[in-house]
Design a protein around this motif. Structure first.
Motif, short mmCIF file in Angstrom:
data_model
loop_
_atom_site.label_atom_id
_atom_site.label_comp_id
_atom_site.label_asym_id
_atom_site.label_seq_id
_atom_site.Cartn_x
_atom_site.Cartn_y
_atom_site.Cartn_z
N LYS A 1 0.53 -0.88 -0.19
CA LYS A 1 -0.12 0.27 -0.03
C LYS A 1 0.83 1.31 -0.07
CE LYS A 1 -3.40 -2.35 -0.50
NZ LYS A 1 -4.38 -1.80 -1.98
N HIS A 2 2.33 1.10 -0.12
CA HIS A 2 3.11 2.45 -0.17
C HIS A 2 2.35 3.15 -1.26
CE1 HIS A 2 6.62 -0.03 2.05
NE2 HIS A 2 6.89 0.88 2.05
N ALA A 3 2.19 3.01 -2.41
CA ALA A 3 1.93 3.70 -4.09
C ALA A 3 0.73 4.72 -3.56
CB ALA A 3 1.16 3.22 -4.79
N GLN A 4 -0.14 4.36 -2.36
CA GLN A 4 -1.70 4.69 -2.09
C GLN A 4 -1.04 5.53 -0.86
OE1 GLN A 4 -1.61 1.68 -2.72
NE2 GLN A 4 -2.84 1.34 -4.29
N ALA A 5 -0.60 5.11 -0.04
CA ALA A 5 -0.01 6.12 0.87
C ALA A 5 1.15 6.73 0.65
CB ALA A 5 0.65 5.12 2.00
N LEU A 6 2.05 7.53 0.37
CA LEU A 6 2.53 8.03 -0.66
C LEU A 6 1.95 9.06 -1.44
CD1 LEU A 6 5.22 6.15 -2.06
CD2 LEU A 6 5.46 7.62 0.03
N ALA A 7 1.03 8.48 -1.99
CA ALA A 7 0.15 9.87 -3.15
C ALA A 7 -0.70 10.52 -2.14
CB ALA A 7 -0.88 8.49 -4.10
N ALA A 8 -1.73 9.82 -0.71
CA ALA A 8 -1.93 11.03 0.06
C ALA A 8 -1.14 11.59 0.74
CB ALA A 8 -2.86 9.85 1.23
N LEU A 9 0.34 11.31 1.16
CA LEU A 9 0.78 12.24 1.83
C LEU A 9 1.32 13.16 1.17
CD1 LEU A 9 1.88 12.70 4.75
CD2 LEU A 9 4.38 11.10 3.56
N GLN A 10 1.45 12.70 0.08
CA GLN A 10 1.60 14.37 -1.54
C GLN A 10 0.36 14.99 -0.99
OE1 GLN A 10 2.12 12.79 -5.27
NE2 GLN A 10 2.58 15.30 -6.09
N ALA A 11 -0.63 15.36 -0.65
CA ALA A 11 -1.38 15.88 -1.59
C ALA A 11 -1.67 16.53 0.05
CB ALA A 11 -3.14 14.85 -1.30
N TYR A 12 -1.25 16.29 1.09
CA TYR A 12 -1.10 17.03 2.48
C TYR A 12 0.71 17.60 2.57
CZ TYR A 12 -4.98 15.74 4.36
OH TYR A 12 -5.83 14.48 4.77
N SER A 13 0.62 17.58 1.41
CA SER A 13 1.97 18.36 1.09
C SER A 13 1.68 20.69 1.50
CB SER A 13 3.26 18.55 -0.11
OG SER A 13 2.21 19.58 -1.39
N HIS A 14 0.33 20.51 0.76
CA HIS A 14 0.61 22.61 1.23
C HIS A 14 0.28 22.02 2.64
CE1 HIS A 14 0.40 24.38 -2.81
NE2 HIS A 14 -0.64 22.53 -3.08
N TRP A 15 -0.17 21.86 3.77
CA TRP A 15 -0.06 21.66 4.90
C TRP A 15 0.98 21.32 5.41
CZ3 TRP A 15 0.94 18.53 8.75
CH2 TRP A 15 -0.19 18.57 10.26
N LEU A 16 2.03 20.78 5.22
CA LEU A 16 3.35 20.63 5.53
C LEU A 16 3.74 22.15 4.93
CD1 LEU A 16 4.08 17.36 4.36
CD2 LEU A 16 3.58 17.55 6.85
#
Length: 1064
Positions: A560-575
């Motif tokens: 499930k790495h790909a989905q988790a990485l993509a979901a984490l990428q979506a939070y780059s503006h929050w970061l």
């Protein structure tokens, strides 16, 4: 005997024509014979005999086609006595044979009679419409009358262009006078048949049907007299009654498309239409079990036709005189139908009395099919958009508005989440195709999930806390299952495997992992609702999500790495906002998050990892470096490892091209993009510039070596080409990533690239004969011109332009353009795009190149593309011409603003007149070509030049070009070659004519009409008289439309006159 012999001969020819053994050559001979026969004077008499004495359908259709051609194209030349005979005989023939001939023959005959009415009613065919009304009122002939009425509505209300505008207006006026009578008749038929058959179908209370209707209505209509009408039992129509009512509804639907509804719709008519709409809502078997599938289809069609009428009313924004009563009845009837539709499929009724939103939810939950589900999602999306807009416009009472819908939205959210989870909906979800891509490049499953998550996101926007509290526990539950898999991993040597073998456990695990993937996407889709003004209020929720995402990425190789990485990428503006908020405080929590994410993703950036997973890790790195931009990122050991991987790799260990480009962009971003929250003095530009130079030197090592080895006479095509096509896309991507950044970032970027740019310019002449390599080089130079032209400097930019202009000879251009869509065409397109950038540059630096660029455009490119379609190159060439004219107007017109005010526009100081004229001629020629996209583009360019520079008012254009352009545009309207652009063309004609209306009316219009072929002097006089001397746009537009219509009509009439006709 002659007619009889002709009929037998015709039957033989038609049978032979449609026989499977007849050759195409023989068919062409027969077709020529039939066409010649149809053109003979008096052929219609033979056809009248044929229609009366044959049962051959081919002969009947041919005969009617002869009549149709006679009426529509030659009627003006037919003798009055013959017209009277035809008007008398054809209706009699229709009455005599309408039941015995096939329906398509009957309909064709009706159309021919209506066509005659279109020409002659009311002056020469005064009883045309009266006859139709009499047919409708006759019980035995009502179906025939309704077919005639519908055909009349279709052919007379919106006639084709083979009538003059005056005749069209006359027909519409005549029809509008008949509308009240017609609607009264149609309403009467519907009422009569409903009442007649309702009496037959009704049962004394308490009956299942009547009781059910009352229960369905609930308290909404309690005490309303109107509810009695709604509760009437369904009519049981026999087949003839069903067909007649279908015809009535078809007529009404077409009438509603053009009559003035506001003054025509009565409550009685509306009630009758809704009565029949009920047929589409209740398709269960009748109590006596006699309803078969055919009856179901018939009933559904009746309901569909009724709803078509309702849709016409709604789409036309009908506002009758008694609007409140109309609105109430429309709502009551629609609500009633909705209740019927949401009833359970068994004989039980819906007991709960739902509000309107609950009704929508019921529709939603009762739709097991995917298409039904998508339809409900569309309805909800529209409603949620409406609700969001409404709340934004009513901020003070936001909470009170939301509270009304909170329960319904909560139900919706839970239902959608259940729909996308395998543990709740496995049977249906397994049916979805997750392999075949559609036109939008997504699978059926991806479409299903995406549309569902869009609705979830819209609910989240309205109820963020509620939505998150619903979604997060479900995500956490699946995460716990996933994270708990560590204990079941068995290591054997260097391999690892999951030790779960029980079938039931495997099935549950499969569902849980699929659901985790979907829920990770759902949470990623909600990232935008945790940033901005609500960052602090929702910080803890977002932090919990990000921490769990990071934790998932740290567990190696569980799928499930790909989905988790993509979901984490979506939070780059929050970061990024997190980084901004804590930059002056304790950063340990933030640093740990970033370090953990980078540590988890960097091992995945290797050619040994599956490409999908590797690309997800690369995209995450790009987002962190471009959006978050932490200062400490470059010092992390994991990042240093990536630097070493990229700068020391060779062809055998090289990453796939897309991944390689993404990693290079991320590394470049770390060194080029300004760090947030720090002043200029702390950006460490000198160190970063040195490091960036080292990075680019490593990336371009093999490319720069080519400078000393490549020459025109000897080179290694395979190896050299590969190096070029691998290196330049990476450099182009790096340049593009800094195109909107600060000057300092772009300066450092160009310093690092400078040697590679020189190498590229040196290589360009060597590879000019290789379009694929040249295409890559020009793409690189185009990006350089767009992003770094200031940094390159005027001298070097001039050197590049000079090299390009010298290499692209007319012969080279012709060879490149020869094959449309080829690499050569793409090369020329990019070259023209580069020139567009050059001519748009302000200041005088590049003005010396204007003559050469214009010369290349008009003397080398244009002659090559003028005789070819070449749409892509033409589009770029004309945009270049437009930019030359727009951005360098004073190259042609030296007049200053002060001079214009003092002398007026009539004394333009013109320079480079020949080049300006050639450019205008090229624009004019493009309007004679069939390509509608080029036509529209160039028309917009001319209008823009007029708006910004008063093109049409310039003396040269006004005196020698204006009337030519107007003439060309009018001819385009006459030939109907670009009908989709009627409005734009007419507006351009108006803007050109408005320069000097007096000259347009006194000089152009007489000259234009005198040059029009196919019309006589009296017709020209009528055309001139009907073109009103108005100067406002609406009136002018109406006159142009009338001129075009009537001129085409006169030509059609004149071409249909018999040879030798004397025009008086």
């Amino acid at each position: 005997m002659l007619f009889e012999a002709s009929l037998r001969a015709l039957e033989g020819l038609m049978t032979e024509f449609f026989h499977s053994c007849t050759t195409n050559e023989r068919k062409r001979e027969i077709e020529e014979l039939l066409n010649n026969f149809a053109q003979q004077t008096g052929a219609w008499r033979h056809c009248m005999f044929f229609l009366s004495n044959t049962r051959n359908e081919y002969v009947m259709m041919y005969s009617l086609t002869v009549f149709e051609n006679l009426v529509n194209k030659m009627w003006i030349g037919v003798a009055s006595q013959d017209k009277m005979e035809i008007r008398s005989c054809l209706p009699k023939l229709l009455l005599a044979q309408h039941k015995s001939v096939p329906y398509f023959i009957r309909n064709k005959l009706c159309k021919v009679i209506v066509d005659i009415g279109r020409q002659d009613w009311p002056m020469f065919y005064h009883d045309f419409f009266t006859n139709t009304l009499q047919l409708i009122q006759s019980p035995a002939l009502a179906p025939l009358g309704l077919v005639m009425l519908k055909t009349t509505s279709e052919e007379l209300a919106c006639p084709r262009e083979d009538l003059s505008v005056a005749r069209k207006e006359e027909l519409r006026k005549l029809l509008l006078e008949q509308v009240p009578t017609v609607l009264g008749l149609l309403t009467g038929i519907l009422e009569t048949y409903w009442d007649k058959h309702s009496v037959i179908a009704s049962t004394p209370p308490p009956s299942p049907t009547s009781g059910e209707s009352m229960e369905l209505l609930g308290s909404l209509f309690q005490g309303s007299q109107y509810s009695k009408l709604l509760c009437q039992p369904m009519a049981a129509l026999d087949n003839e009654s069903h067909q007649l009512c279908c015809l009535v509804l078809e007529c009404l639907a077409h009438l509603f498309s053009w009559i003035p509804l506001s003054t025509s719709i009565t409550p009685t008519l509306l009630a009758s239409i809704f009565h029949f709409a009920r047929f589409g809502c209740d398709l269960r078997p009748k109590l006596n079990g006699q309803q078969n599938e055919a009856n179901k289809v018939d009933r559904a069609r009746l309901g569909l036709l009724a709803m078509t009428c309702v849709n016409e009313l709604v789409s036309k924004n009908c506002v009758p005189m008694d609007f409140e009563e109309y609105l109430l009845r429309m709502f009551q009837q629609t609500f009633f139908l909705l209740q019927r539709l949401t009833r359970e499929n068994n004989a039980h009724t819906i007991k709960s009395r739902l509000q309107e939103l609950d009704e929508r939810y019921a529709v939603f939950s009762l739709h097991p099919t995917h298409e039904g589900y998508f339809a409900c999602l569309d309805i909800w999306s529209v409603f949620l958009d409406f609700l969001t807009t409404k709340i934004k416009s009513r901020l003070p009472d936001r909470e009170s508005v939301l509270n009304r819908y909170k329960d319904a939205l909560g139900l919706l959210l839970r239902e959608v989440l259940n729909r996308i989870q395998f543990r709740c909906n496995q049977a249906q979800l397994e049916e979805l195709d997750d392999e075949t891509l559609d036109d939008d490049q997504q699978t059926e499953w991806q479409r299903y999930l995406r549309q569902s998550l869009e609705v979830v996101a819209k609910v989240m926007e309205l109820l963020p806390s509620h939505a998150f509290s619903t979604l997060f526990p479900v995500l956490q539950e699946n995460l716990d299952v996933y994270l708990g898999l560590q204990q079941f991993i068995v290591t054997t040597g260097t391999s690892r495997r999951l030790n779960i073998t029980a079938e039931n456990d495997c099935r549950r695990l499969h569902c849980s992992l699929r659901d985790l993937s979907s829920l990770l996407q759902a949470v990623g889709r909600l990232a935008e609702y945790f940033i901005g003004d609500v960052f602090a209020a929702r910080f803890s929720d977002a932090l919990a999500v990000v921490e769990r995402h990071v934790k998932v990425t740290q567990i190696s190789k569980l799928g499930k790495h790909a989905q988790a990485l993509a979901a984490l990428q979506a939070y780059s503006h929050w970061l990024a906002q997190f980084y901004s908020e804590v930059h002056s405080q304790n950063q340990s929590q933030f640093i740990n998050l970033i370090k953990s994410a980078v540590d988890a993703s960097s091992p995945l950036i290797t050619a040994k990892v599956p490409e999908k997973l590797m690309l997800s890790a690369c995209h995450l790195m790009v987002s962190i470096t471009s959006t978050v931009r932490p200062v400490f990122l470059v010092t992390l050991p994991a990042v240093q490892n990536i630097f070493n991987l990229i700068t020391t790799q060779n062809q055998t260990r090289r990453l796939p091209q897309e991944a390689h480009m993404l990693v290079c962009r991320a590394l470049s971003n770390m060194l080029l993009l300004p760090w947030p929250n720090l002043p200029e003095s702390e950006q460490q530009w000198q160190t970063r510039s040195s490091n960036h130079g080292s990075l680019l030197a490593a990336l371009t090592r093999e490319y720069r070596i080519l400078r000393g080895t490549v020459n025109i006479t000897s080179r290694q095509p395979g190896l050299n080409d590969t190096v070029i096509q691998q290196t330049l896309p990476v450099l182009r991507d790096i340049v593009d990533s800094v195109s909107s950044e600060s000057t300092k970032s772009r300066q450092i970027c160009y310093q690092s690239l400078q040697e590679s740019v020189q190498v590229s310019l040196t290589h360009f002449p060597v590879f000019i004969q290789q379009p694929d390599v040249t295409d890559e080089m020009l793409a690189f130079f185009l990006t350089l011109f767009q992003a770094l032209r200031v940094q390159m400097g005027v001298a070097f930019t001039g050197q590049i332009i000079h090299t390009f202009l010298s290499m692209f000879t007319r012969e080279q251009l012709a060879a490149s353009i020869l094959h449309e869509g080829s690499a050569g065409c793409r090369v020329v397109q990019k070259f023209l795009k580069i020139l567009q950038v050059v001519v748009q540059e302000p200041g005088q630096a590049f003005k010396p190149f204007l003559p050469s660029i214009l010369s290349l455009c008009m003397e080398q490119v244009y002659p090559v593309v003028a005789e070819r379609s070449s749409p892509d190159i033409k589009a770029e060439m004309f945009e270049l011409l437009y930019q030359i004219l727009h951005q360098n107007w004073r190259y042609f017109f030296k007049t200053s603003v002060l001079t214009s005010v003092q002398r007026g526009d009539s004394e333009d100081t013109m320079e480079n007149e020949a080049q300006f004229t050639a450019a205008m001629q090229a624009f004019g020629q493009s309007f004679l070509q069939p390509d509608i996209h080029i036509f529209k583009q160039n028309l917009c360019y001319l209008e823009s030049l007029n708006s910004k520079h008063k093109l049409y008012h310039r003396k040269l254009f006004r005196t020698s070009m204006l009337f030519h352009f107007i003439n060309v545009l009018l001819q385009v309207l006459l030939h109907k070659s670009h009908d989709l652009l009627q409005e734009e063309i007419t507006l351009a004609i108006y803007n050109m004519a408005s320069v000097d209306f007096d000259a347009f009316y006194s000089a152009f219009m007489p000259e234009f009409l005198n040059g029009c072929h196919g019309v006589d002097s009296s017709q020209r006089a009528v055309l001139a008289r009907n073109f009103k001397l108005e100067q406002d746009l609406p009136s002018f537009t109406q006159s142009v439309q009338r001129l075009v219509n009537d001129l085409r009509y006169y030509r059609l009439c004149n071409s249909s006159l018999p040879t030798g006709t004397i025009k008086l």
